[in-house]
Design a protein around this motif. Sequence first.
Motif, PDB file in Angstrom:
ATOM      1  N   GLY A 266       0.986  -1.183   0.010  1.00 15.42           N
ATOM      2  CA  GLY A 266      -0.024  -0.089   0.048  1.00 15.42           C
ATOM      3  C   GLY A 266       0.963   1.369  -0.004  1.00 15.42           C
ATOM      4  N   SER A 267       0.401   2.440  -0.093  1.00 11.63           N
ATOM      5  CA  SER A 267       1.139   3.800  -0.252  1.00 11.63           C
ATOM      6  C   SER A 267       1.265   3.982   1.048  1.00 11.63           C
ATOM      7  CB  SER A 267       0.076   4.621  -0.979  1.00 11.63           C
ATOM      8  OG  SER A 267      -0.304   4.343  -2.028  1.00 11.63           O
ATOM      9  N   ASN A 268       2.342   4.898   1.338  1.00 10.26           N
ATOM     10  CA  ASN A 268       2.638   5.541   2.500  1.00 10.26           C
ATOM     11  C   ASN A 268       1.420   6.144   3.184  1.00 10.26           C
ATOM     12  OD1 ASN A 268       5.583   5.087   2.247  1.00 10.26           O
ATOM     13  ND2 ASN A 268       5.845   6.963   1.188  1.00 10.26           N
TER      14      ASN A 268
ATOM     15  N   LEU B 288       4.451 -12.606   7.857  1.00 11.79           N
ATOM     16  CA  LEU B 288       3.824 -11.220   7.401  1.00 11.79           C
ATOM     17  C   LEU B 288       4.768 -10.136   7.167  1.00 11.79           C
ATOM     18  CD1 LEU B 288       1.128  -9.901   6.753  1.00 11.79           C
ATOM     19  CD2 LEU B 288       1.138  -9.524   9.216  1.00 11.79           C
ATOM     20  N   MET B 289       4.830  -9.700   5.671  1.00 17.04           N
ATOM     21  CA  MET B 289       5.877  -8.891   5.524  1.00 17.04           C
ATOM     22  C   MET B 289       5.239  -7.683   4.762  1.00 17.04           C
ATOM     23  SD  MET B 289       9.064  -9.988   3.147  1.00 17.04           S
ATOM     24  CE  MET B 289      10.508  -8.595   2.708  1.00 17.04           C
ATOM     25  N   SER B 290       5.463  -6.557   5.284  1.00 18.86           N
ATOM     26  CA  SER B 290       5.193  -5.403   4.612  1.00 18.86           C
ATOM     27  C   SER B 290       6.106  -4.666   4.000  1.00 18.86           C
ATOM     28  CB  SER B 290       4.742  -4.278   5.821  1.00 18.86           C
ATOM     29  OG  SER B 290       4.602  -2.969   5.330  1.00 18.86           O
ATOM     30  N   SER B 291       6.039  -4.289   2.866  1.00 18.99           N
ATOM     31  CA  SER B 291       7.053  -4.076   2.031  1.00 18.99           C
ATOM     32  C   SER B 291       6.787  -2.932   0.791  1.00 18.99           C
ATOM     33  CB  SER B 291       8.001  -4.929   1.341  1.00 18.99           C
ATOM     34  OG  SER B 291       9.191  -4.464   0.646  1.00 18.99           O
ATOM     35  N   HIS B 292       7.385  -1.854   0.621  1.00 14.39           N
ATOM     36  CA  HIS B 292       7.290  -1.084  -0.466  1.00 14.39           C
ATOM     37  C   HIS B 292       8.071  -1.784  -1.508  1.00 14.39           C
ATOM     38  CE1 HIS B 292       5.992   2.320   2.188  1.00 14.39           C
ATOM     39  NE2 HIS B 292       5.109   2.494   1.303  1.00 14.39           N
ATOM     40  N   ILE B 293       9.043  -2.488  -1.363  1.00 12.07           N
ATOM     41  CA  ILE B 293       9.754  -3.236  -2.528  1.00 12.07           C
ATOM     42  C   ILE B 293       9.148  -4.360  -2.956  1.00 12.07           C
ATOM     43  CG2 ILE B 293      12.021  -3.961  -3.359  1.00 12.07           C
ATOM     44  CD1 ILE B 293      13.128  -2.282  -0.750  1.00 12.07           C
ATOM     45  N   THR B 294       8.064  -4.098  -3.935  1.00 11.79           N
ATOM     46  CA  THR B 294       7.074  -5.219  -4.561  1.00 11.79           C
ATOM     47  C   THR B 294       8.014  -6.343  -5.065  1.00 11.79           C
ATOM     48  OG1 THR B 294       6.614  -4.044  -6.408  1.00 11.79           O
ATOM     49  CG2 THR B 294       5.169  -3.660  -4.547  1.00 11.79           C
ATOM     50  N   THR B 295       9.160  -6.099  -5.623  1.00 14.96           N
ATOM     51  CA  THR B 295       9.936  -6.977  -6.505  1.00 14.96           C
ATOM     52  C   THR B 295      10.375  -8.023  -5.403  1.00 14.96           C
ATOM     53  OG1 THR B 295      11.831  -5.568  -6.420  1.00 14.96           O
ATOM     54  CG2 THR B 295      10.660  -5.533  -8.463  1.00 14.96           C
ATOM     55  N   ASP B 296      10.547  -7.652  -4.307  1.00 12.53           N
ATOM     56  CA  ASP B 296      10.944  -8.560  -3.212  1.00 12.53           C
ATOM     57  C   ASP B 296       9.928  -9.834  -2.817  1.00 12.53           C
ATOM     58  OD1 ASP B 296      13.438  -7.344  -3.013  1.00 12.53           O
ATOM     59  OD2 ASP B 296      13.070  -6.568  -1.148  1.00 12.53           O
TER      60      ASP B 296
ATOM     61  N   GLU C  53      -5.519   3.990   2.147  1.00 15.44           N
ATOM     62  CA  GLU C  53      -6.415   4.896   3.144  1.00 15.44           C
ATOM     63  C   GLU C  53      -7.391   4.235   4.066  1.00 15.44           C
ATOM     64  OE1 GLU C  53      -8.593   7.575   0.298  1.00 15.44           O
ATOM     65  OE2 GLU C  53      -6.714   8.288  -0.425  1.00 15.44           O
ATOM     66  N   GLY C  54      -6.558   3.164   4.696  1.00 14.39           N
ATOM     67  CA  GLY C  54      -7.082   2.439   5.787  1.00 14.39           C
ATOM     68  C   GLY C  54      -8.395   1.303   5.380  1.00 14.39           C
TER      69      GLY C  54
END
Length: 294
Positions: free
Chosen positions: A36-38, A187-195, A208-209
């Motif tokens: 998700g976005s920041n 459970l892994m939150s990440s902005h690096i979707t290639t990972d 947005e929640g």
Amino acid sequence: MEQLIRTEGLAKRYDGFALEDITLSVPAGTVVGLIGSNGAGKTTTLKAILGMIAPDGGTVELLGHDPHTASSALAALKQRVGVVLDACPFPVSMKVRDVGTLGRAAYPRWDAAIFEQLCDQFKLAPKKLVKDLSRGMGMKLSLAFALAHRPELLVLDEATAGLDPLARDEVLDLLRRFMEQDGHAVLMSSHITTDLEKIADQITCIDEGRLMFSMPKDAICDQAGIARCRTADVEALRDQGSFDLSGLRALHRSMGIDVLVPDRFAFAQAFPALPVDRASIEDYMTLMLKGAAL
């Protein structure tokens, strides 16, 4: 299948932001990517799951227990969960070897050999001060700490942030080895979707929640596609009546219109003249969040 994490209708409200109706699960034997976005609510979701903040609605189960209810089982529960948040949590005056001493005092299952081996692998010198570590090295120290008490579940918030590509691959290899053991999950939150494309089984997206989608990674990366269209192509798609257009979303680009299709193989068979590419997780998220129904 045993669920190591389960939320139903999870809600948390702040002034100017509300997390609403987040339902997700992390079965044993799976890696779930949270995207998700920041400011979308990912970290809030993780903190509610870990019992760090109290939800305003819904339910949370962590290893079969409510982490927000005082219970004699909670101390033992926390021993079974390894956590890496998006900032190094250790006092800046500590040395790397002191972090190992802290782990030995905090966790009955602490394995000093694992911690020392990972610190050596990550080139974390025992005398190095926490305040002198880069963000990436701080994340490596947090991961070594999380793995050294031999958890069943890892909860990671941007654990590969600040790492170069080779170091990220090294961390992903560690996670793969962690997942080789029965009953483990991540459970892994990440902005690096290639990972996440390299390791995740399931992708859950919050914006947005709100929960936007939760689906197997293979349904995104192996089955879905992006059709590269011109305006006339999109009009022709709307005018035809033989192909089900439900689920298709379109986004205008500078060079044309991208159309998200759930099944690129069926789409290519129905419209052989239109190029359709494999979708990445980033493509899918962008079209779902910014695109409009066709």
